[in-house]
Design a protein around this motif. Structure first.
Motif, mmCIF file in Angstrom:
data_model
loop_
_atom_site.group_PDB
_atom_site.id
_atom_site.type_symbol
_atom_site.label_atom_id
_atom_site.label_comp_id
_atom_site.label_asym_id
_atom_site.label_seq_id
_atom_site.Cartn_x
_atom_site.Cartn_y
_atom_site.Cartn_z
ATOM 1 N N GLU A 39 1.017 -1.288 -0.050
ATOM 2 C CA GLU A 39 -0.040 -0.094 -0.066
ATOM 3 C C GLU A 39 0.811 1.385 0.031
ATOM 4 O O GLU A 39 0.495 2.164 -0.810
ATOM 5 C CB GLU A 39 -1.027 -0.091 1.357
ATOM 6 N N MET A 40 1.898 1.232 0.771
ATOM 7 C CA MET A 40 2.824 2.455 0.707
ATOM 8 C C MET A 40 3.520 2.300 -0.521
ATOM 9 O O MET A 40 3.473 3.799 -1.064
ATOM 10 C CB MET A 40 3.853 2.164 1.839
ATOM 11 N N GLY A 41 3.721 1.606 -1.280
ATOM 12 C CA GLY A 41 4.435 1.617 -2.294
ATOM 13 C C GLY A 41 3.735 2.012 -3.357
ATOM 14 O O GLY A 41 4.254 2.962 -4.140
ATOM 15 N N ALA A 42 2.299 1.682 -3.260
ATOM 16 C CA ALA A 42 1.568 2.272 -4.603
ATOM 17 C C ALA A 42 1.190 3.582 -3.942
ATOM 18 O O ALA A 42 1.115 4.477 -5.049
ATOM 19 C CB ALA A 42 0.346 1.441 -4.381
ATOM 20 N N GLU A 43 1.090 4.115 -2.945
ATOM 21 C CA GLU A 43 0.979 5.592 -2.737
ATOM 22 C C GLU A 43 2.030 6.352 -3.077
ATOM 23 O O GLU A 43 2.088 7.431 -3.648
ATOM 24 C CB GLU A 43 0.626 5.769 -1.213
ATOM 25 N N GLN A 44 3.159 5.866 -2.827
ATOM 26 C CA GLN A 44 4.481 6.612 -3.052
ATOM 27 C C GLN A 44 4.820 6.665 -4.587
ATOM 28 O O GLN A 44 5.100 7.842 -4.994
ATOM 29 C CB GLN A 44 5.870 6.024 -2.448
ATOM 30 N N ALA A 45 4.530 5.590 -5.201
ATOM 31 C CA ALA A 45 4.536 5.752 -6.810
ATOM 32 C C ALA A 45 3.449 6.777 -7.327
ATOM 33 O O ALA A 45 4.059 7.599 -8.171
ATOM 34 C CB ALA A 45 4.182 4.568 -7.384
ATOM 35 N N LYS A 46 2.451 6.919 -6.735
ATOM 36 C CA LYS A 46 1.389 7.817 -7.301
ATOM 37 C C LYS A 46 2.083 9.314 -6.862
ATOM 38 O O LYS A 46 1.906 10.271 -7.816
ATOM 39 C CB LYS A 46 0.079 7.620 -6.675
ATOM 40 N N GLU A 47 2.594 9.386 -5.708
ATOM 41 C CA GLU A 47 3.002 10.831 -5.324
ATOM 42 C C GLU A 47 4.241 11.146 -6.091
ATOM 43 O O GLU A 47 4.477 12.334 -6.823
ATOM 44 C CB GLU A 47 3.420 10.784 -3.898
ATOM 45 N N PHE A 48 4.994 10.290 -6.662
ATOM 46 C CA PHE A 48 6.389 10.337 -7.277
ATOM 47 C C PHE A 48 5.845 10.647 -8.856
ATOM 48 O O PHE A 48 6.367 11.617 -9.424
ATOM 49 C CB PHE A 48 7.243 9.076 -7.400
ATOM 50 N N GLN A 49 4.842 10.120 -9.167
ATOM 51 C CA GLN A 49 4.291 10.370 -10.563
ATOM 52 C C GLN A 49 3.854 11.747 -10.674
ATOM 53 O O GLN A 49 4.138 12.362 -11.730
ATOM 54 C CB GLN A 49 3.296 9.308 -11.085
ATOM 55 N N GLU A 50 3.043 12.331 -9.698
ATOM 56 C CA GLU A 50 2.601 13.527 -9.818
ATOM 57 C C GLU A 50 3.739 14.405 -9.586
ATOM 58 O O GLU A 50 3.568 15.613 -10.427
ATOM 59 C CB GLU A 50 1.694 13.666 -8.645
ATOM 60 N N LEU A 51 4.627 14.243 -8.780
ATOM 61 C CA LEU A 51 5.812 15.144 -8.824
ATOM 62 C C LEU A 51 6.718 15.093 -10.353
ATOM 63 O O LEU A 51 6.937 16.343 -10.567
ATOM 64 C CB LEU A 51 6.731 14.867 -7.676
ATOM 65 N N ALA A 52 6.726 14.074 -10.783
ATOM 66 C CA ALA A 52 7.303 14.049 -12.192
ATOM 67 C C ALA A 52 6.516 14.694 -13.310
ATOM 68 O O ALA A 52 7.065 15.633 -14.017
ATOM 69 C CB ALA A 52 7.825 12.643 -12.663
ATOM 70 N N THR A 53 5.260 14.657 -13.127
ATOM 71 C CA THR A 53 4.494 15.398 -14.264
ATOM 72 C C THR A 53 4.587 16.894 -13.848
ATOM 73 O O THR A 53 4.837 17.617 -14.955
ATOM 74 C CB THR A 53 2.956 14.853 -13.899
ATOM 75 N N LYS A 54 4.327 17.281 -12.756
ATOM 76 C CA LYS A 54 4.631 18.665 -12.243
ATOM 77 C C LYS A 54 5.868 19.189 -12.706
ATOM 78 O O LYS A 54 5.935 20.440 -13.314
ATOM 79 C CB LYS A 54 4.398 18.976 -11.052
ATOM 80 N N ALA A 55 7.180 18.329 -12.549
ATOM 81 C CA ALA A 55 8.348 18.978 -12.742
ATOM 82 C C ALA A 55 8.326 19.034 -14.237
ATOM 83 O O ALA A 55 8.984 19.952 -14.894
ATOM 84 C CB ALA A 55 9.267 17.953 -12.209
#
Length: 77
Positions: A39-55
């Motif tokens: 669950e933590m991995g999925a949540e962190q992957a989503k957060e990283f994806q959002e950060l990468a998209t914003k960057a």
């Protein structure tokens, strides 16, 4: 922050395993731990994806603006 959360979860799990009093308790702790990590991995992957998209969006803005200016200059010429 993600690394810290992962490390804290891992250490807490190790402490719980050391305190386990039976093999069934170890299996239960391990199952719960693995579910939580997924669950933590999925949540962190989503957060990283959002950060990468914003960057990517932030980085591409100046390039897009420069390209649009060149196109406008070509149309005006």
């Amino acid at each position: 922050a993600a690394w810290r959360a992962n490390a804290e979860t891992d250490f807490s799990h190790a402490e719980a395993l050391v305190r386990a009093k039976s093999l069934p308790e170890v299996f239960e702790l391990q199952t719960t731990f693995l579910r939580k990590r997924v669950e933590m991995g999925a949540e962190q992957a989503k957060e990283f994806q959002e950060l990468a998209t914003k960057a990517a969006t932030d980085v591409s803005k100046p390039v897009k603006a420069a390209f649009e200016k060149v196109l406008q200059d070509l149309k005006a010429a």
